[in-house]
Design a protein around this motif. Structure first.
Motif, mmCIF file in Angstrom:
data_model
loop_
_atom_site.group_PDB
_atom_site.id
_atom_site.type_symbol
_atom_site.label_atom_id
_atom_site.label_comp_id
_atom_site.label_asym_id
_atom_site.label_seq_id
_atom_site.Cartn_x
_atom_site.Cartn_y
_atom_site.Cartn_z
ATOM 1 N N ARG A 257 -11.356 3.436 1.846
ATOM 2 C CA ARG A 257 -10.026 4.040 1.689
ATOM 3 C C ARG A 257 -10.035 5.162 0.657
ATOM 4 O O ARG A 257 -9.375 6.194 0.834
ATOM 5 C CB ARG A 257 -9.009 2.958 1.330
ATOM 6 C CG ARG A 257 -8.721 1.981 2.464
ATOM 7 C CD ARG A 257 -7.535 1.089 2.147
ATOM 8 N NE ARG A 257 -7.840 0.142 1.072
ATOM 9 C CZ ARG A 257 -8.361 -1.073 1.270
ATOM 10 N NH1 ARG A 257 -8.647 -1.480 2.502
ATOM 11 N NH2 ARG A 257 -8.586 -1.882 0.259
ATOM 12 N N VAL B 291 -8.744 0.504 7.106
ATOM 13 C CA VAL B 291 -7.986 1.700 6.747
ATOM 14 C C VAL B 291 -6.557 1.349 6.335
ATOM 15 O O VAL B 291 -6.007 1.924 5.387
ATOM 16 C CB VAL B 291 -7.986 2.701 7.918
ATOM 17 C CG1 VAL B 291 -7.048 3.870 7.637
ATOM 18 C CG2 VAL B 291 -9.396 3.226 8.161
ATOM 19 N N ASP C 221 -5.546 -1.614 5.253
ATOM 20 C CA ASP C 221 -5.551 -2.700 4.267
ATOM 21 C C ASP C 221 -4.720 -3.892 4.758
ATOM 22 O O ASP C 221 -3.906 -4.451 4.036
ATOM 23 C CB ASP C 221 -5.009 -2.213 2.921
ATOM 24 C CG ASP C 221 -5.331 -3.171 1.775
ATOM 25 O OD1 ASP C 221 -6.177 -4.068 1.966
ATOM 26 O OD2 ASP C 221 -4.724 -3.023 0.694
#
Length: 231
Positions: free
Chosen positions: A113, A87, A89
């Motif tokens: 995402r 979520v 990254d």
């Protein structure tokens, strides 16, 4: 993915509120793969390219530093790992490997995402999953900080044991060294703790653990729903 696999995945709590079109978007680049035991799935420090979902089997999460390694936890069906890295990254903070033969769903992180930003139902499910993992961490921190290693072992037996005729039995799904790491102790301390549990009528034979007097273990571990209950 086969239709039967898609139907199985669709039932997972993470996708329960996802609209059909967005679920199709998630599955477009996803694949369900079988792995034998002892296969490394991800390495800490690597970018989070996929969200992994354990559909069958068991996965060990672990971390290393210098020459040391520790087990952080085990993921059993049906659950994700490591959602937070996907979520946000960010790189994985943990590594993962299969403990037993497993089926793992792998969904591209970018798709996660994208759908998270578009689909409110999926976003709610992601937040709920992250909240549960946070509560797991808090419970484990309390377990490590508030119990002795002997009490942690007793509590673990109480949680994992299957009761039959007033006796708890466990067959370890992994090596005792892995259990020691999971409990935050050395193998030597684990052996000493098992010896100490003989006074509480706990018998160990290979990977089989038998607690003949669960009430005695309860008196030692003092089960607490705010530490031991998975909620």
């Amino acid at each position: 993915m086969r239709d039967s696999d898609l139907a199985l995945v669709r039932k997972l709590p993470l996708f329960g509120e996802t609209c059909d079109s967005e679920f199709e978007s998630l599955m477009q680049g996803a694949f369900l793969q079988r792995f034998p035991a002892h296969v490394t799935l991800i390495n800490e420090g690597e970018p989070a390219d996929f969200l992994h979902v354990v559909v069958d089997g068991m996965v060990e999460l672990y971390a290393t530093h210098a020459s040391r390694e520790t087990t952080i936890g085990f993921i059993e069906p049906v659950s994700t790992f490591i959602l937070a890295a996907v979520v946000t990254d960010k790189p994985y903070l943990k590594s993962a490997r299969t403990v037993a033969a497993s089926r793992i769903l792998m969904i591209p992180a970018e798709a996660i995402r994208d759908v998270f930003a578009r689909d409110a139902g999926f976003a709610r499910a992601v937040v709920a999953e992250l909240a549960l993992r946070y509560r797991d961490i808090v419970r484990e921190l309390k377990n490590q900080k508030l119990r002795t290693s002997l009490e942690r072992l007793a509590a673990w037996i109480l949680r994992r044991g299957v009761e039959s005729d007033g006796v708890l039995k466990i067959v370890l799904p992994y090596e005792k060294g892995t259990l020691a790491s999971r409990l935050g102790i050395t193998r030597e301390n684990l052996s000493r703790n098992f010896a100490s549990l003989e006074a509480y009528r706990v018998e160990v034979a290979g990977r089989e653990i038998i607690a003949h007097d669960p009430k005695a273990l309860e008196a030692l571990a003092k089960p607490d729903r705010l530490i031991d209950d998975p909620s």
